[in-house]
Design a protein around this motif. Structure first.
Motif, PDB file in Angstrom:
ATOM      1  N   SER A  17       0.827  -1.200   0.000  1.00 48.54           N
ATOM      2  CA  SER A  17       0.000   0.000   0.000  1.00 48.54           C
ATOM      3  C   SER A  17       0.865   1.256   0.000  1.00 48.54           C
ATOM      4  O   SER A  17       1.999   1.242   0.510  1.00 48.54           O
ATOM      5  N   LEU A  18       0.304   2.296  -0.547  1.00 49.73           N
ATOM      6  CA  LEU A  18       0.887   3.630  -0.490  1.00 49.73           C
ATOM      7  C   LEU A  18      -0.245   4.635  -0.358  1.00 49.73           C
ATOM      8  O   LEU A  18      -1.357   4.391  -0.840  1.00 49.73           O
ATOM      9  N   ARG A  19       0.052   5.762   0.263  1.00 48.63           N
ATOM     10  CA  ARG A  19      -0.903   6.861   0.294  1.00 48.63           C
ATOM     11  C   ARG A  19      -0.251   8.090  -0.318  1.00 48.63           C
ATOM     12  O   ARG A  19       0.759   8.587   0.206  1.00 48.63           O
ATOM     13  N   LEU A  20      -0.812   8.532  -1.414  1.00 52.15           N
ATOM     14  CA  LEU A  20      -0.327   9.744  -2.067  1.00 52.15           C
ATOM     15  C   LEU A  20      -1.058  10.951  -1.515  1.00 52.15           C
ATOM     16  O   LEU A  20      -2.244  10.878  -1.199  1.00 52.15           O
ATOM     17  N   SER A  21      -0.342  12.050  -1.422  1.00 53.03           N
ATOM     18  CA  SER A  21      -0.933  13.309  -0.974  1.00 53.03           C
ATOM     19  C   SER A  21      -0.792  14.353  -2.069  1.00 53.03           C
ATOM     20  O   SER A  21       0.197  14.371  -2.799  1.00 53.03           O
ATOM     21  N   CYS A  22      -1.771  15.209  -2.149  1.00 56.53           N
ATOM     22  CA  CYS A  22      -1.743  16.338  -3.083  1.00 56.53           C
ATOM     23  C   CYS A  22      -2.059  17.590  -2.276  1.00 56.53           C
ATOM     24  O   CYS A  22      -3.223  17.831  -1.909  1.00 56.53           O
ATOM     25  N   GLN A  82      -5.416   6.776  -1.386  1.00 58.78           N
ATOM     26  CA  GLN A  82      -4.990   5.556  -0.701  1.00 58.78           C
ATOM     27  C   GLN A  82      -4.997   4.416  -1.700  1.00 58.78           C
ATOM     28  O   GLN A  82      -6.036   4.131  -2.300  1.00 58.78           O
ATOM     29  N   MET A  83      -3.854   3.786  -1.862  1.00 57.56           N
ATOM     30  CA  MET A  83      -3.717   2.718  -2.845  1.00 57.56           C
ATOM     31  C   MET A  83      -3.355   1.430  -2.119  1.00 57.56           C
ATOM     32  O   MET A  83      -2.284   1.348  -1.501  1.00 57.56           O
ATOM     33  N   ASN A  84      -4.220   0.465  -2.193  1.00 52.77           N
ATOM     34  CA  ASN A  84      -4.015  -0.835  -1.567  1.00 52.77           C
ATOM     35  C   ASN A  84      -3.918  -1.931  -2.612  1.00 52.77           C
ATOM     36  O   ASN A  84      -4.296  -1.733  -3.770  1.00 52.77           O
ATOM     37  N   SER A  85      -3.421  -3.067  -2.203  1.00 52.67           N
ATOM     38  CA  SER A  85      -3.313  -4.226  -3.102  1.00 52.67           C
ATOM     39  C   SER A  85      -2.666  -3.835  -4.421  1.00 52.67           C
ATOM     40  O   SER A  85      -3.152  -4.185  -5.506  1.00 52.67           O
ATOM     41  N   LEU A  86      -1.572  -3.150  -4.324  1.00 48.76           N
ATOM     42  CA  LEU A  86      -0.916  -2.630  -5.525  1.00 48.76           C
ATOM     43  C   LEU A  86      -0.382  -3.752  -6.404  1.00 48.76           C
ATOM     44  O   LEU A  86       0.069  -4.795  -5.917  1.00 48.76           O
ATOM     45  N   LYS A  87      -0.442  -3.494  -7.698  1.00 49.96           N
ATOM     46  CA  LYS A  87       0.005  -4.443  -8.705  1.00 49.96           C
ATOM     47  C   LYS A  87       1.112  -3.809  -9.534  1.00 49.96           C
ATOM     48  O   LYS A  87       1.192  -2.575  -9.637  1.00 49.96           O
ATOM     49  N   PRO A  88       1.944  -4.631 -10.156  1.00 50.44           N
ATOM     50  CA  PRO A  88       2.996  -4.055 -11.011  1.00 50.44           C
ATOM     51  C   PRO A  88       2.445  -3.110 -12.076  1.00 50.44           C
ATOM     52  O   PRO A  88       3.094  -2.108 -12.410  1.00 50.44           O
ATOM     53  N   GLU A  89       1.267  -3.391 -12.582  1.00 57.55           N
ATOM     54  CA  GLU A  89       0.688  -2.522 -13.611  1.00 57.55           C
ATOM     55  C   GLU A  89       0.222  -1.170 -13.081  1.00 57.55           C
ATOM     56  O   GLU A  89      -0.177  -0.293 -13.858  1.00 57.55           O
ATOM     57  N   ASP A  90       0.259  -0.980 -11.770  1.00 56.46           N
ATOM     58  CA  ASP A  90      -0.033   0.325 -11.196  1.00 56.46           C
ATOM     59  C   ASP A  90       1.185   1.247 -11.226  1.00 56.46           C
ATOM     60  O   ASP A  90       1.079   2.433 -10.906  1.00 56.46           O
ATOM     61  N   SER A  91       2.332   0.715 -11.601  1.00 58.05           N
ATOM     62  CA  SER A  91       3.545   1.520 -11.651  1.00 58.05           C
ATOM     63  C   SER A  91       3.403   2.630 -12.678  1.00 58.05           C
ATOM     64  O   SER A  91       3.022   2.397 -13.824  1.00 58.05           O
ATOM     65  N   ALA A  92       3.689   3.840 -12.259  1.00 62.33           N
ATOM     66  CA  ALA A  92       3.534   5.011 -13.135  1.00 62.33           C
ATOM     67  C   ALA A  92       3.946   6.248 -12.355  1.00 62.33           C
ATOM     68  O   ALA A  92       4.169   6.189 -11.140  1.00 62.33           O
ATOM     69  N   ILE A  93       4.004   7.350 -13.071  1.00 63.37           N
ATOM     70  CA  ILE A  93       4.072   8.646 -12.400  1.00 63.37           C
ATOM     71  C   ILE A  93       2.639   9.078 -12.145  1.00 63.37           C
ATOM     72  O   ILE A  93       1.805   9.073 -13.066  1.00 63.37           O
TER      73      ILE A  93
END
Length: 126
Positions: A17-22, A82-93
């Protein structure tokens, strides 16, 4: 002039998981919808999730449905992904961007978004 600054990206293993902030400055969130976009190498920028200017409506696109959640903290003028259960295809900027209420944020039309952050890299890999 509205400014958006993303943070929270990084390297994570599949399933993590990761949580991005803006963080938004120059205006309050009440005047803009905020969208999250992502762009992988060689691919077009695509919308991922958005929240409207009143905070009453959120949207997530099908590929991330059930895994990503958008929210906002009006007091901090910050929108989160909030990004959970991340997959390789979620890789991006990942970019956040601001859109005026005259447009529906969930149309994810980049030219409707007037202000953009610089992006944060998300890499999902073992």
């Amino acid at each position: 002039q509205l400014q958006l600054v993303e943070s929270g990206g990084g390297l994570v293993q599949p399933g993590g998981s990761l949580r991005l902030s803006c963080a938004v400055s120059g205006s309050t969130l009440d005047y803009y919808g905020i969208g999250w976009f992502r762009q992988a190498p060689g691919k077009e920028r695509e919308g991922v999730s958005c929240i409207n200017s009143s905070g009453s409506t959120t949207n997530v696109v099908y590929p991330v449905l059930g895994r990503f959640t958008i929210s906002r903290d009006v007091a901090k003028n910050t929108v989160y992904l909030q990004m959970n259960s991340l997959k390789p295809e979620d890789s991006a900027i990942y970019y956040c961007a601001a859109v005026l209420p005259k447009y529906s944020c969930s149309d994810y039309v980049p030219r409707h978004y007037d202000y953009w952050g610089q992006g944060t890299q998300v890499t999902v890999s073992s």
